[in-house]
Design an enzyme around this catalytic site. Structure first.
Site, PDB file in Angstrom:
ATOM      1  N   ASP A 261      25.231  78.628  21.265  1.00 49.56           N
ATOM      2  CA  ASP A 261      25.339  77.733  22.157  1.00 49.56           C
ATOM      3  C   ASP A 261      25.949  78.204  23.447  1.00 49.56           C
ATOM      4  O   ASP A 261      26.392  78.751  23.980  1.00 49.56           O
ATOM      5  CB  ASP A 261      26.921  76.279  21.946  1.00 49.56           C
ATOM      6  CG  ASP A 261      26.208  75.887  20.691  1.00 49.56           C
ATOM      7  OD1 ASP A 261      27.631  75.757  19.355  1.00 49.56           O
ATOM      8  OD2 ASP A 261      25.691  75.195  20.719  1.00 49.56           O
TER       9      ASP A 261
ATOM     10  N   GLY B 271      35.381  75.289  18.618  1.00 52.02           N
ATOM     11  CA  GLY B 271      34.739  74.887  16.717  1.00 52.02           C
ATOM     12  C   GLY B 271      35.027  73.400  16.963  1.00 52.02           C
ATOM     13  O   GLY B 271      35.988  72.998  17.912  1.00 52.02           O
ATOM     14  N   GLY B 272      34.454  73.360  15.994  1.00 46.31           N
ATOM     15  CA  GLY B 272      33.824  71.749  17.065  1.00 46.31           C
ATOM     16  C   GLY B 272      35.317  70.774  16.453  1.00 46.31           C
ATOM     17  O   GLY B 272      36.416  69.386  16.621  1.00 46.31           O
TER      18      GLY B 272
ATOM     19  N   HIS C  56      34.255  65.038  12.601  1.00 49.03           N
ATOM     20  CA  HIS C  56      33.257  66.472  12.722  1.00 49.03           C
ATOM     21  C   HIS C  56      32.316  66.274  11.313  1.00 49.03           C
ATOM     22  O   HIS C  56      31.023  67.002  12.047  1.00 49.03           O
ATOM     23  CB  HIS C  56      33.569  67.487  12.672  1.00 49.03           C
ATOM     24  CG  HIS C  56      33.630  68.800  13.106  1.00 49.03           C
ATOM     25  ND1 HIS C  56      33.216  69.614  12.395  1.00 49.03           N
ATOM     26  CD2 HIS C  56      33.001  68.763  14.318  1.00 49.03           C
ATOM     27  CE1 HIS C  56      32.132  70.610  13.292  1.00 49.03           C
ATOM     28  NE2 HIS C  56      32.101  69.634  14.186  1.00 49.03           N
ATOM     29  N   ARG C  57      32.087  65.596  10.742  1.00 56.89           N
ATOM     30  CA  ARG C  57      31.074  65.611   9.028  1.00 56.89           C
ATOM     31  C   ARG C  57      30.161  64.797  10.108  1.00 56.89           C
ATOM     32  O   ARG C  57      28.802  64.394  10.224  1.00 56.89           O
ATOM     33  CB  ARG C  57      31.897  65.387   8.088  1.00 56.89           C
ATOM     34  CG  ARG C  57      32.287  66.693   7.149  1.00 56.89           C
ATOM     35  CD  ARG C  57      32.238  66.306   5.819  1.00 56.89           C
ATOM     36  NE  ARG C  57      33.992  64.551   5.912  1.00 56.89           N
ATOM     37  CZ  ARG C  57      34.700  65.407   6.220  1.00 56.89           C
ATOM     38  NH1 ARG C  57      35.642  66.630   6.308  1.00 56.89           N
ATOM     39  NH2 ARG C  57      35.780  64.062   5.686  1.00 56.89           N
TER      40      ARG C  57
ATOM     41  N   ARG D 238      38.556  70.942  17.748  1.00 56.96           N
ATOM     42  CA  ARG D 238      38.241  70.258  19.518  1.00 56.96           C
ATOM     43  C   ARG D 238      38.911  69.233  19.168  1.00 56.96           C
ATOM     44  O   ARG D 238      39.600  68.406  19.871  1.00 56.96           O
ATOM     45  CB  ARG D 238      36.505  70.557  20.024  1.00 56.96           C
ATOM     46  CG  ARG D 238      36.900  70.326  20.555  1.00 56.96           C
ATOM     47  CD  ARG D 238      35.281  70.567  21.553  1.00 56.96           C
ATOM     48  NE  ARG D 238      35.288  71.977  21.431  1.00 56.96           N
ATOM     49  CZ  ARG D 238      33.479  72.637  21.558  1.00 56.96           C
ATOM     50  NH1 ARG D 238      32.645  71.731  21.142  1.00 56.96           N
ATOM     51  NH2 ARG D 238      33.699  74.325  20.815  1.00 56.96           N
TER      52      ARG D 238
ATOM     53  N   ASP E  61      24.579  84.937  21.053  1.00 59.38           N
ATOM     54  CA  ASP E  61      25.506  83.887  20.272  1.00 59.38           C
ATOM     55  C   ASP E  61      24.770  82.685  21.162  1.00 59.38           C
ATOM     56  O   ASP E  61      23.155  82.751  20.260  1.00 59.38           O
ATOM     57  CB  ASP E  61      26.257  83.393  21.921  1.00 59.38           C
ATOM     58  CG  ASP E  61      26.914  82.212  21.764  1.00 59.38           C
ATOM     59  OD1 ASP E  61      27.600  81.509  20.980  1.00 59.38           O
ATOM     60  OD2 ASP E  61      27.114  81.945  23.097  1.00 59.38           O
TER      61      ASP E  61
END
Ligand code: XBP
Ligand code: MG
Length: 253
Positions: free
Chosen positions: A9, A50-51, A76-77, A54, A7
């Protein structure tokens, strides 16, 4: 043991508190929104992997009407570009203590390496390049490559498929409950190196739990924990894999 799947993060680097969280807050500011996620608030938000998801869940909770998903996508971008700047600037991103040595040890032991992360490829690639010389990860599967994020097993199943390795011949290294659940659901024995946001989690289902890669003050937990008493090395991970393979009647490879 043919392969180890990492993984990112929290596992390879502590990226959440001072990296992703601050990028989200800067993105809110860029979009003229008043939100700022504190360290404590972000701990709870990490339950959603997943941002983008979220953000969508948070914005919906703030009573945003209209197309929350489109707004979450735009924020998010922005956040992703800000996070790439943080990674490339080298301002704060470090590999976890002992992670580089473990990767080098596994390469020397000719164990194949992969990554399975919820994060977006846009920042994952520059982060891995910055922290680990020589591109040691043969396969890198990111949140862009799958339909379902952790705790769904799709990321890990995709990594196994691209490696051409059976789950019984691999080990996963994770830091969080969703990540552990994803690896277990994919049939892969998982070693947890608990991250700062997940220190006190029970991590049931892990074959071993440590607080860091180097032998530390807290003894390893789990049925194969004894293998890691001297730290997380290639030989120690082979010991873990053999002990859990024998336990389930598999012939370790
Ligand atoms: C952790 C995540 C990611 C990051 C943010 O991923 O859930 O969503 O928090 O990155 P892992 P993105 O532990 O599986 O590496 O904004 O790119 O999703
Ligand atoms: Mg993680």
């Amino acid at each position: 043991m043919e392969a180890v799947i990492f993984d990112v993060d929290g596992t390879l680097a502590e990226t959440e508190r001072d990296g992703h969280r601050l990028a989200f807050n800067q993105a809110f500011e860029r979009h003229g929104l008043p939100y700022r996620w504190s360290e404590e608030e972000y701990a709870g938000l990490l339950a959603t992997t997943g941002g983008r998801g979220r953000l969508a869940g948070y914005l919906a909770g703030q009573g945003h009407d209209g197309d929350v998903d489109t707004l979450a996508g735009a924020i998010h971008r922005t956040k992703t570009e800000l996070f790439v700047e943080w990674v490339v600037s080298g301002a704060g991103v470090q590999a976890r203590d002992g992670a580089v040595e473990l990767v080098e040890d596994l390469v020397a032991a000719r164990v194949r390496l992969a990554v399975a992360t919820t994060g977006r490829r846009r920042w994952v690639e520059p982060l891995l390049d910055r922290l680990f010389a020589g591109r040691p990860f043969e396969v890198v599967v990111t949140g862009d490559d799958v339909k379902k994020l952790k705790p769904d097993p799709e990321l890990y199943a995709t990594a196994l498929d691209r490696l051409g390795v059976a789950a019984a011949s691999a080990l996963a290294i994770e830091d969080s409950p969703p990540g552990l659940a994803a690896a277990v659901a994919a049939g892969i024995a998982c070693v947890v190196v608990a991250s700062e946001y997940n220190r006190g989690e029970p991590f049931s289902g892990a074959v071993a739990v440590v607080q860091g890669y180097r032998s530390g003050v807290e003894p390893p937990r789990g049925r194969a924990g004894a293998c890691l008493a001297g730290g997380v090395t290639a030989a120690a991970l082979r010991c873990v894999h053999t002990s859990v393979s024998v336990a389930v009647g598999e012939v370790p490879r």
